[in-house]
Design a protein around this motif. Structure first.
Motif, PDB file in Angstrom:
ATOM      1  N   GLU A  81      10.492  -2.657  -2.104  1.00  0.00           N
ATOM      2  CA  GLU A  81      11.497  -2.387  -1.086  1.00  0.00           C
ATOM      3  C   GLU A  81      11.781  -0.895  -0.991  1.00  0.00           C
ATOM      4  N   ALA A  82      11.891  -0.234  -2.129  1.00  0.00           N
ATOM      5  CA  ALA A  82      12.163   1.210  -2.131  1.00  0.00           C
ATOM      6  C   ALA A  82      11.022   1.985  -1.498  1.00  0.00           C
ATOM      7  N   ALA A  83       9.779   1.635  -1.844  1.00  0.00           N
ATOM      8  CA  ALA A  83       8.624   2.327  -1.268  1.00  0.00           C
ATOM      9  C   ALA A  83       8.541   2.094   0.233  1.00  0.00           C
ATOM     10  N   ALA A 138      11.977  10.944  -3.879  1.00  0.00           N
ATOM     11  CA  ALA A 138      12.080  11.991  -2.872  1.00  0.00           C
ATOM     12  C   ALA A 138      10.724  12.634  -2.605  1.00  0.00           C
ATOM     13  N   ARG A 139       9.950  12.869  -3.646  1.00  0.00           N
ATOM     14  CA  ARG A 139       8.622  13.478  -3.455  1.00  0.00           C
ATOM     15  C   ARG A 139       7.676  12.506  -2.778  1.00  0.00           C
ATOM     16  N   TYR A 140       7.792  11.219  -3.115  1.00  0.00           N
ATOM     17  CA  TYR A 140       6.946  10.240  -2.443  1.00  0.00           C
ATOM     18  C   TYR A 140       7.266  10.196  -0.942  1.00  0.00           C
ATOM     19  N   ALA A 141       8.559  10.191  -0.610  1.00  0.00           N
ATOM     20  CA  ALA A 141       8.962  10.138   0.804  1.00  0.00           C
ATOM     21  C   ALA A 141       8.494  11.373   1.563  1.00  0.00           C
ATOM     22  N   ALA A 142       8.425  12.504   0.864  1.00  0.00           N
ATOM     23  CA  ALA A 142       7.998  13.743   1.516  1.00  0.00           C
ATOM     24  C   ALA A 142       6.496  13.766   1.778  1.00  0.00           C
ATOM     25  N   GLY A 143       5.772  12.802   1.202  1.00  0.00           N
ATOM     26  CA  GLY A 143       4.335  12.714   1.473  1.00  0.00           C
ATOM     27  C   GLY A 143       3.473  13.411   0.465  1.00  0.00           C
ATOM     28  N   MET A 158       0.848  -1.186   0.000  1.00  0.00           N
ATOM     29  CA  MET A 158       0.000   0.000   0.000  1.00  0.00           C
ATOM     30  C   MET A 158       0.885   1.237   0.000  1.00  0.00           C
ATOM     31  N   LEU A 159       0.584   2.174  -0.889  1.00  0.00           N
ATOM     32  CA  LEU A 159       1.317   3.434  -0.886  1.00  0.00           C
ATOM     33  C   LEU A 159       0.781   4.320   0.234  1.00  0.00           C
ATOM     34  N   HIS A 160       1.705   5.038   0.888  1.00  0.00           N
ATOM     35  CA  HIS A 160       1.350   5.902   2.022  1.00  0.00           C
ATOM     36  C   HIS A 160       0.496   5.123   3.022  1.00  0.00           C
ATOM     37  N   GLU A 161       1.051   3.997   3.443  1.00  0.00           N
ATOM     38  CA  GLU A 161       0.293   3.062   4.276  1.00  0.00           C
ATOM     39  C   GLU A 161      -0.166   3.683   5.588  1.00  0.00           C
ATOM     40  N   VAL A 184      -2.298   0.901  -4.489  1.00  0.00           N
ATOM     41  CA  VAL A 184      -1.490  -0.268  -4.141  1.00  0.00           C
ATOM     42  C   VAL A 184      -0.569  -0.590  -5.308  1.00  0.00           C
ATOM     43  N   VAL A 185       0.689  -0.926  -4.993  1.00  0.00           N
ATOM     44  CA  VAL A 185       1.610  -1.457  -6.003  1.00  0.00           C
ATOM     45  C   VAL A 185       1.506  -2.984  -5.913  1.00  0.00           C
ATOM     46  N   PRO A 186       0.808  -3.620  -6.846  1.00  0.00           N
ATOM     47  CA  PRO A 186       0.490  -5.044  -6.688  1.00  0.00           C
ATOM     48  C   PRO A 186       1.717  -5.951  -6.656  1.00  0.00           C
ATOM     49  N   HIS A 187       1.593  -7.010  -5.890  1.00  0.00           N
ATOM     50  CA  HIS A 187       2.556  -8.110  -5.867  1.00  0.00           C
ATOM     51  C   HIS A 187       2.158  -9.119  -6.954  1.00  0.00           C
ATOM     52  N   PRO A 188       2.987 -10.122  -7.194  1.00  0.00           N
ATOM     53  CA  PRO A 188       2.652 -11.125  -8.231  1.00  0.00           C
ATOM     54  C   PRO A 188       1.693 -12.190  -7.709  1.00  0.00           C
ATOM     55  N   ASN A 189       0.524 -11.738  -7.247  1.00  0.00           N
ATOM     56  CA  ASN A 189      -0.472 -12.650  -6.678  1.00  0.00           C
ATOM     57  C   ASN A 189      -1.827 -12.427  -7.333  1.00  0.00           C
TER      58      ASN A 189
END
Length: 250
Positions: A204-206, A245-250, A1-4, A44-49
């Protein structure tokens, strides 16, 4: 999940282990409930499921989504999903899982239980939800398939070893040719091994960005096997829609 962390303030997410009979195919059941006056969109960034989901609008089978998956939540509702192991849906489908990639189908087309979502979602509690779903799946249990365990092991190796960044590396350690790996993954997972490797690096990065605190992006790019930070930034931005960087900043 992005911005969990933000998402967890909007809905409640629980998981439950499958019964022993389903454990070879199913990773876990997940249950989401929400009570929102204003709409909220969770990405959501989907997994291989592959997922089988029961929600008020119907029962749906979601193949692996190549891009972001977005779910809009509003009102007071709940849903339960079955997350199959990578490769675990292949015996239920009886055909190539790649044929489901980027597709969502009515579960009735595959399983033949139209209208079952009402009985499932009428369950009194989480245990009841899981019991109702398993009561639908267990009579349709397919025969064991040794290739499912093989695929699970290969995907698990990708997810546990960040140094495994190339398909030919996986081929050497698995004893399979690159071509055989590609056929196996497309048949059972729905995407190729290169996609699984690249997607895990983005997860992992997210996750590092979501953890808070400063991130050395150049060092992380190197750790994840990118040729340089620019390559990492391009791939992250293309998938997530914004720079690391922008994602990490919210």
């Amino acid at each position: 999940m992005l911005h969990e962390r933000e998402g967890r303030t909007k809905f409640r997410l629980r998981t439950a282990a499958p019964s022993a009979a389903l454990a070879g195919f199913v990773e876990y059941h997940w249950i989401v409930s929400w009570d929102l006056d204003e709409p909220f969109a969770q990405r959501v960034v989907p997994h291989p499921n592959v997922h089988l989901v029961f929600e008020p609008d119907g029962a749906l089978v979601h193949g692996v989504h190549l891009g972001l998956f977005e779910r809009r939540l509003v009102g007071r509702e709940r849903a339960i999903g079955v997350r199959f192991h990578p490769g675990g849906f292949r015996p239920w489908l009886g055909g190539r899982v790649a044929d489901l990639t980027d597709r969502t189908l009515a579960a009735g087309e595959l399983f033949g239980f139209e209208g079952a979502e009402k009985a499932v979602l009428d369950a009194a509690d989480d245990a009841g939800l899981v019991a109702e779903v398993e009561a639908l799946l267990l009579p349709r249990l397919p025969a064991p398939d040794p290739a499912v365990e093989r695929v699970r092991e290969l995907v698990g190796r990708i997810q546990s070893d960040l140094s495994l960044t190339r398909v030919d590396h996986l081929a050497r350690t698995s004893g399979l040719t690159v071509r055989a790996l590609q056929r196996l993954f497309n048949d059972y997972v729905g995407v190729g091994p290169k996609w699984v490797i690249r997607r895990h690096r983005l997860h992992e990065a997210a996750a590092r960005a979501d953890a808070g605190g400063p991130v050395d992006w150049a060092a992380l790019a190197a750790e994840l096997g990118y040729s340089d930070q620019a390559h990492f930034t391009r791939e992250f931005t293309a998938t997530i829609g914004t720079s690391p960087a922008r994602y990490a900043a919210g």
